[in-house]
Design an enzyme around this catalytic site. Sequence first.
Site, short mmCIF file in Angstrom:
data_model
loop_
_atom_site.label_atom_id
_atom_site.label_comp_id
_atom_site.label_asym_id
_atom_site.label_seq_id
_atom_site.Cartn_x
_atom_site.Cartn_y
_atom_site.Cartn_z
N ASN A 6 46.73 35.04 25.50
CA ASN A 6 47.85 35.66 26.20
C ASN A 6 48.62 34.64 27.03
O ASN A 6 49.86 34.62 27.04
CB ASN A 6 47.35 36.77 27.13
CG ASN A 6 46.81 37.97 26.39
OD1 ASN A 6 47.12 38.18 25.22
ND2 ASN A 6 46.00 38.76 27.06
N GLN B 94 34.70 37.12 34.58
CA GLN B 94 33.34 36.59 34.67
C GLN B 94 32.82 36.58 36.10
O GLN B 94 31.62 36.37 36.32
CB GLN B 94 33.26 35.19 34.06
CG GLN B 94 33.49 35.15 32.55
CD GLN B 94 32.39 35.86 31.78
OE1 GLN B 94 31.65 36.68 32.30
NE2 GLN B 94 32.29 35.55 30.50
N GLY C 85 48.40 39.88 34.58
CA GLY C 85 47.91 38.68 35.26
C GLY C 85 47.98 37.44 34.38
O GLY C 85 48.28 36.34 34.85
N ASP C 86 47.73 37.62 33.08
CA ASP C 86 47.81 36.50 32.15
C ASP C 86 49.24 35.97 32.07
O ASP C 86 49.47 34.76 32.03
CB ASP C 86 47.34 36.92 30.77
CG ASP C 86 45.90 37.41 30.76
OD1 ASP C 86 45.15 37.07 31.68
OD2 ASP C 86 45.54 38.15 29.82
N GLY D 192 53.27 41.72 44.90
CA GLY D 192 53.64 40.36 44.52
C GLY D 192 52.47 39.40 44.46
O GLY D 192 51.39 39.72 43.97
N PHE E 250 38.43 43.51 22.75
CA PHE E 250 38.57 44.17 24.04
C PHE E 250 39.00 45.62 23.78
O PHE E 250 40.01 45.85 23.11
CB PHE E 250 39.62 43.45 24.89
CG PHE E 250 39.97 44.10 26.20
CD1 PHE E 250 39.04 44.17 27.23
CD2 PHE E 250 41.23 44.62 26.42
CE1 PHE E 250 39.37 44.75 28.46
CE2 PHE E 250 41.57 45.20 27.64
CZ PHE E 250 40.64 45.26 28.66
#
Length: 326
Positions: free
Chosen positions: A52, A173, A256-257, A228, A102
């Site tokens: 991603n 993780q 987030g990626d 933000g 996933f």
Amino acid sequence: MKIAVTGSIATDHLMTFDGRFADSLVVEQLDKISVSFLAQDLQIRRGGVAANIAFGMGNLGVRPALVGAVGEDFADYRSWLERHDVDCKSVHTSETKHTARFVCTTDNDMAQMATFYAGAMTEAREIELAPVAARLGGLDLVLIGPNDPEAMRRHTSECRNRGIDFVADPSQQLAFGDGPLIRELIDGAAYLFTNEYEAQLVQQKTGWSADEVLGRVGVQVMTKGKDGAVVLRHGEEPIEVGVAGERTKADPTGVGDAFRAGFLCGLAWELPLERCAQVGSMLATYVVETVGTQEYELKHAEFLDRFEQAYGADARADIEAHLKKA
């Protein structure tokens, strides 16, 4: 700037539940949980944190080297990434295992329940970064994303030993790693990426205070959802960056990626940290507006217009020369 992105490469199976998970959870009985949710929709998409991020960078015009492990079922996915300017020559192919998977369900509150099958990802520990660096004529920065824990450990150690700056992005993780592993993955990183919850988890598992974490990394970048992101440095004032307004909310998976992809591109373009976070926030809106982590289409003029609307004309001028034209 030569950047390698290591971590998971996976297929995403994304479902939606027309309701609230919270309505079916009994806090006092979570140790006996047995629930099933009727999904309204199923989307099968390309994903994985490293893929991603690499996809986002390629779309913005920075060609990253993707480093991870996949199965022989990766052929079509490889072609897709290469068409979007991702270098896949350092991806390891397993002879026995499928590409990681996933499976995630999202409810009306945008809460998520997910399961991850590692598959070929467990062979990422066999990948050495030295041949990647040799092929590219050196590496300036390596992002070490969520992956097989031993692979993360190996890549981090190799970066330290070879004097390569690295980005610590332990992400998922963190929930499974113990204190010694998390400390090993973070200590000495040029950049540390977390969200707000993960930042607290880092402190809890390492035993370090927030200030001690900042003393062990160059820069901590913390995303805060609708509020933000903030860029933190030891002894410096925080840099707060607001979100770039989305047009609609479809699915938060991969947001987030995308932020990380934009931030890394800003670094490659040698922009100030505030601008790096703004590029990340802008790209993240494209992901939240689509179902799937790599389904957005990036158009040069539109991206610049939206970036200017969010952050001003000076911000636009800073990125215009760098942004890939499409």
